[in-house]
Design a protein around this motif. Structure first.
Motif, PDB file in Angstrom:
ATOM      1  N   ALA A   2      65.053 -25.202  23.642  1.00  0.00           N
ATOM      2  CA  ALA A   2      65.538 -23.775  22.723  1.00  0.00           C
ATOM      3  C   ALA A   2      65.004 -23.138  22.726  1.00  0.00           C
ATOM      4  CB  ALA A   2      65.335 -24.800  20.647  1.00  0.00           C
ATOM      5  N   HIS A   3      65.443 -21.689  21.820  1.00  0.00           N
ATOM      6  CA  HIS A   3      65.780 -20.138  22.177  1.00  0.00           C
ATOM      7  C   HIS A   3      64.622 -19.779  21.569  1.00  0.00           C
ATOM      8  CE1 HIS A   3      68.849 -20.936  25.382  1.00  0.00           C
ATOM      9  NE2 HIS A   3      67.886 -20.118  26.208  1.00  0.00           N
ATOM     10  N   TYR A   4      63.730 -18.829  21.151  1.00  0.00           N
ATOM     11  CA  TYR A   4      62.948 -18.491  20.494  1.00  0.00           C
ATOM     12  C   TYR A   4      62.455 -16.504  20.292  1.00  0.00           C
ATOM     13  CZ  TYR A   4      62.217 -23.149  18.947  1.00  0.00           C
ATOM     14  OH  TYR A   4      62.328 -24.615  18.922  1.00  0.00           O
ATOM     15  N   VAL A   5      62.947 -15.730  19.266  1.00  0.00           N
ATOM     16  CA  VAL A   5      62.162 -14.855  19.738  1.00  0.00           C
ATOM     17  C   VAL A   5      61.075 -14.480  18.365  1.00  0.00           C
ATOM     18  CG1 VAL A   5      63.370 -12.202  19.215  1.00  0.00           C
ATOM     19  CG2 VAL A   5      64.919 -14.293  19.989  1.00  0.00           C
ATOM     20  N   LEU A   6      60.274 -14.384  19.109  1.00  0.00           N
ATOM     21  CA  LEU A   6      59.516 -13.431  19.021  1.00  0.00           C
ATOM     22  C   LEU A   6      58.786 -12.404  18.076  1.00  0.00           C
ATOM     23  CD1 LEU A   6      58.478 -16.229  20.174  1.00  0.00           C
ATOM     24  CD2 LEU A   6      55.886 -16.104  19.383  1.00  0.00           C
ATOM     25  N   LEU A   7      58.649 -12.252  17.408  1.00  0.00           N
ATOM     26  CA  LEU A   7      58.574 -10.675  17.081  1.00  0.00           C
ATOM     27  C   LEU A   7      57.006 -10.293  16.139  1.00  0.00           C
ATOM     28  CD1 LEU A   7      61.733 -10.450  14.544  1.00  0.00           C
ATOM     29  CD2 LEU A   7      61.704  -9.594  17.240  1.00  0.00           C
ATOM     30  N   ILE A  54      60.998 -13.095  24.487  1.00  0.00           N
ATOM     31  CA  ILE A  54      62.469 -14.107  23.831  1.00  0.00           C
ATOM     32  C   ILE A  54      61.844 -15.465  24.623  1.00  0.00           C
ATOM     33  CG2 ILE A  54      64.149 -15.007  24.790  1.00  0.00           C
ATOM     34  CD1 ILE A  54      64.585 -12.068  23.249  1.00  0.00           C
ATOM     35  N   ALA A  55      61.674 -16.288  24.341  1.00  0.00           N
ATOM     36  CA  ALA A  55      61.047 -17.774  24.825  1.00  0.00           C
ATOM     37  C   ALA A  55      61.850 -18.866  24.738  1.00  0.00           C
ATOM     38  CB  ALA A  55      59.914 -17.821  24.532  1.00  0.00           C
ATOM     39  N   GLU A  56      61.970 -19.873  25.272  1.00  0.00           N
ATOM     40  CA  GLU A  56      62.526 -21.100  24.854  1.00  0.00           C
ATOM     41  C   GLU A  56      61.254 -21.997  25.220  1.00  0.00           C
ATOM     42  OE1 GLU A  56      65.879 -22.917  27.875  1.00  0.00           O
ATOM     43  OE2 GLU A  56      65.198 -20.877  29.111  1.00  0.00           O
ATOM     44  N   ALA A  57      61.251 -23.385  24.271  1.00  0.00           N
ATOM     45  CA  ALA A  57      60.394 -24.656  23.841  1.00  0.00           C
ATOM     46  C   ALA A  57      61.291 -25.320  23.939  1.00  0.00           C
ATOM     47  CB  ALA A  57      59.793 -24.017  22.672  1.00  0.00           C
ATOM     48  N   GLU A  58      60.440 -26.708  24.773  1.00  0.00           N
ATOM     49  CA  GLU A  58      60.683 -28.119  23.597  1.00  0.00           C
ATOM     50  C   GLU A  58      61.885 -28.189  22.620  1.00  0.00           C
ATOM     51  OE1 GLU A  58      62.915 -31.784  25.324  1.00  0.00           O
ATOM     52  OE2 GLU A  58      62.104 -30.315  26.568  1.00  0.00           O
ATOM     53  N   ASP A  59      61.073 -27.497  22.030  1.00  0.00           N
ATOM     54  CA  ASP A  59      61.596 -27.768  20.082  1.00  0.00           C
ATOM     55  C   ASP A  59      60.926 -26.885  19.152  1.00  0.00           C
ATOM     56  OD1 ASP A  59      58.868 -28.461  20.287  1.00  0.00           O
ATOM     57  OD2 ASP A  59      58.886 -31.289  20.191  1.00  0.00           O
ATOM     58  N   ALA A  62      56.867 -27.094  19.512  1.00  0.00           N
ATOM     59  CA  ALA A  62      56.074 -26.630  20.643  1.00  0.00           C
ATOM     60  C   ALA A  62      55.654 -25.243  19.996  1.00  0.00           C
ATOM     61  CB  ALA A  62      56.855 -26.573  21.779  1.00  0.00           C
ATOM     62  N   ALA A  63      56.917 -24.487  20.135  1.00  0.00           N
ATOM     63  CA  ALA A  63      56.831 -22.474  19.406  1.00  0.00           C
ATOM     64  C   ALA A  63      56.435 -22.584  18.766  1.00  0.00           C
ATOM     65  CB  ALA A  63      58.683 -22.438  19.402  1.00  0.00           C
ATOM     66  N   THR A  64      56.205 -23.514  17.149  1.00  0.00           N
ATOM     67  CA  THR A  64      54.792 -23.105  16.132  1.00  0.00           C
ATOM     68  C   THR A  64      53.227 -23.059  16.882  1.00  0.00           C
ATOM     69  OG1 THR A  64      57.161 -23.774  14.782  1.00  0.00           O
ATOM     70  CG2 THR A  64      55.012 -24.162  14.067  1.00  0.00           C
ATOM     71  N   ALA A  65      53.248 -24.365  17.577  1.00  0.00           N
ATOM     72  CA  ALA A  65      51.773 -24.215  17.754  1.00  0.00           C
ATOM     73  C   ALA A  65      51.892 -23.055  18.636  1.00  0.00           C
ATOM     74  CB  ALA A  65      52.029 -25.736  18.501  1.00  0.00           C
ATOM     75  N   LEU A  66      52.384 -22.471  19.796  1.00  0.00           N
ATOM     76  CA  LEU A  66      52.246 -21.201  20.689  1.00  0.00           C
ATOM     77  C   LEU A  66      52.149 -19.859  19.210  1.00  0.00           C
ATOM     78  CD1 LEU A  66      51.939 -20.356  23.283  1.00  0.00           C
ATOM     79  CD2 LEU A  66      54.288 -20.116  23.017  1.00  0.00           C
ATOM     80  N   ALA A  67      53.068 -20.200  18.386  1.00  0.00           N
ATOM     81  CA  ALA A  67      52.748 -18.624  17.952  1.00  0.00           C
ATOM     82  C   ALA A  67      51.577 -18.790  17.274  1.00  0.00           C
ATOM     83  CB  ALA A  67      53.768 -18.614  16.889  1.00  0.00           C
ATOM     84  N   LEU A  68      51.030 -19.623  16.255  1.00  0.00           N
ATOM     85  CA  LEU A  68      49.381 -19.748  15.876  1.00  0.00           C
ATOM     86  C   LEU A  68      48.148 -19.851  16.694  1.00  0.00           C
ATOM     87  CD1 LEU A  68      50.859 -22.635  13.453  1.00  0.00           C
ATOM     88  CD2 LEU A  68      51.238 -20.581  12.280  1.00  0.00           C
ATOM     89  N   SER A  69      48.751 -20.358  17.790  1.00  0.00           N
ATOM     90  CA  SER A  69      47.201 -20.369  18.557  1.00  0.00           C
ATOM     91  C   SER A  69      47.626 -18.554  19.370  1.00  0.00           C
ATOM     92  CB  SER A  69      47.961 -21.177  19.542  1.00  0.00           C
ATOM     93  OG  SER A  69      47.769 -22.339  19.722  1.00  0.00           O
ATOM     94  N   THR A  80      58.745 -15.701  14.138  1.00  0.00           N
ATOM     95  CA  THR A  80      58.937 -16.717  15.393  1.00  0.00           C
ATOM     96  C   THR A  80      60.495 -17.301  14.417  1.00  0.00           C
ATOM     97  OG1 THR A  80      57.191 -17.699  15.733  1.00  0.00           O
ATOM     98  CG2 THR A  80      59.190 -18.697  16.184  1.00  0.00           C
ATOM     99  N   LEU A  81      61.332 -16.304  15.469  1.00  0.00           N
ATOM    100  CA  LEU A  81      62.851 -16.623  14.562  1.00  0.00           C
ATOM    101  C   LEU A  81      63.714 -17.729  16.395  1.00  0.00           C
ATOM    102  CD1 LEU A  81      64.099 -12.846  14.755  1.00  0.00           C
ATOM    103  CD2 LEU A  81      63.543 -14.436  13.368  1.00  0.00           C
ATOM    104  N   ARG A  82      63.922 -18.343  15.528  1.00  0.00           N
ATOM    105  CA  ARG A  82      65.314 -20.060  16.005  1.00  0.00           C
ATOM    106  C   ARG A  82      66.474 -19.108  16.321  1.00  0.00           C
ATOM    107  NH1 ARG A  82      67.765 -22.630  19.268  1.00  0.00           N
ATOM    108  NH2 ARG A  82      67.942 -25.123  18.851  1.00  0.00           N
ATOM    109  N   ALA A  83      66.385 -19.203  18.398  1.00  0.00           N
ATOM    110  CA  ALA A  83      67.693 -18.151  18.505  1.00  0.00           C
ATOM    111  C   ALA A  83      68.438 -19.409  19.074  1.00  0.00           C
ATOM    112  CB  ALA A  83      67.586 -17.264  19.139  1.00  0.00           C
TER     113      ALA A  83
END
Length: 97
Positions: A2-7, A54-59, A62-69, A80-83
């Motif tokens: 899945a693609h994500y945009v982190l602002l 701009i990133a890709e994560a399995e789900d 994973a994206a939320t855990a990284l953003a929170l970390s 974090t936006l799902r794209a």
């Protein structure tokens, strides 16, 4: 994947230590890689947001855990936006009633 945009925006702490921003960006990329998140692009920007990733994560987990970390370190606040890419959009449109 899945693609994500982190602002992201710098906190007061992040601005006070702005000269370390490139080191923190490299640490973020390493953290992402260890978490199974692939960072495609990391850009410092002018305007409403200070950093865009701009990133890709399995789900979403994973994206939320990284953003929170990264946010827990206190230097940035992140939205974090799902794209969706063209293939995703094709599937979405096919499911429309």
């Amino acid at each position: 994947m899945a693609h994500y945009v982190l602002l992201s925006n710098f906190t007061d702490q992040g601005i006070k230590t702005i000269k370390d921003t490139q080191k923190r960006a490299e640490a973020f990329k390493a953290m992402a890689s260890k978490s199974g998140v692939k960072v495609h692009t990391l850009l410092w920007t002018l305007g409403k947001h200070d950093v865009v990733v701009i990133a890709e994560a399995e789900d979403d987990i994973a994206a939320t855990a990284l953003a929170l970390s990264i946010a827990s370190m206190g230097n940035i606040r992140t939205e974090t936006l799902r794209a969706f890419d063209t293939a995703d959009m094709t599937k979405i449109l096919a499911k429309m009633a």
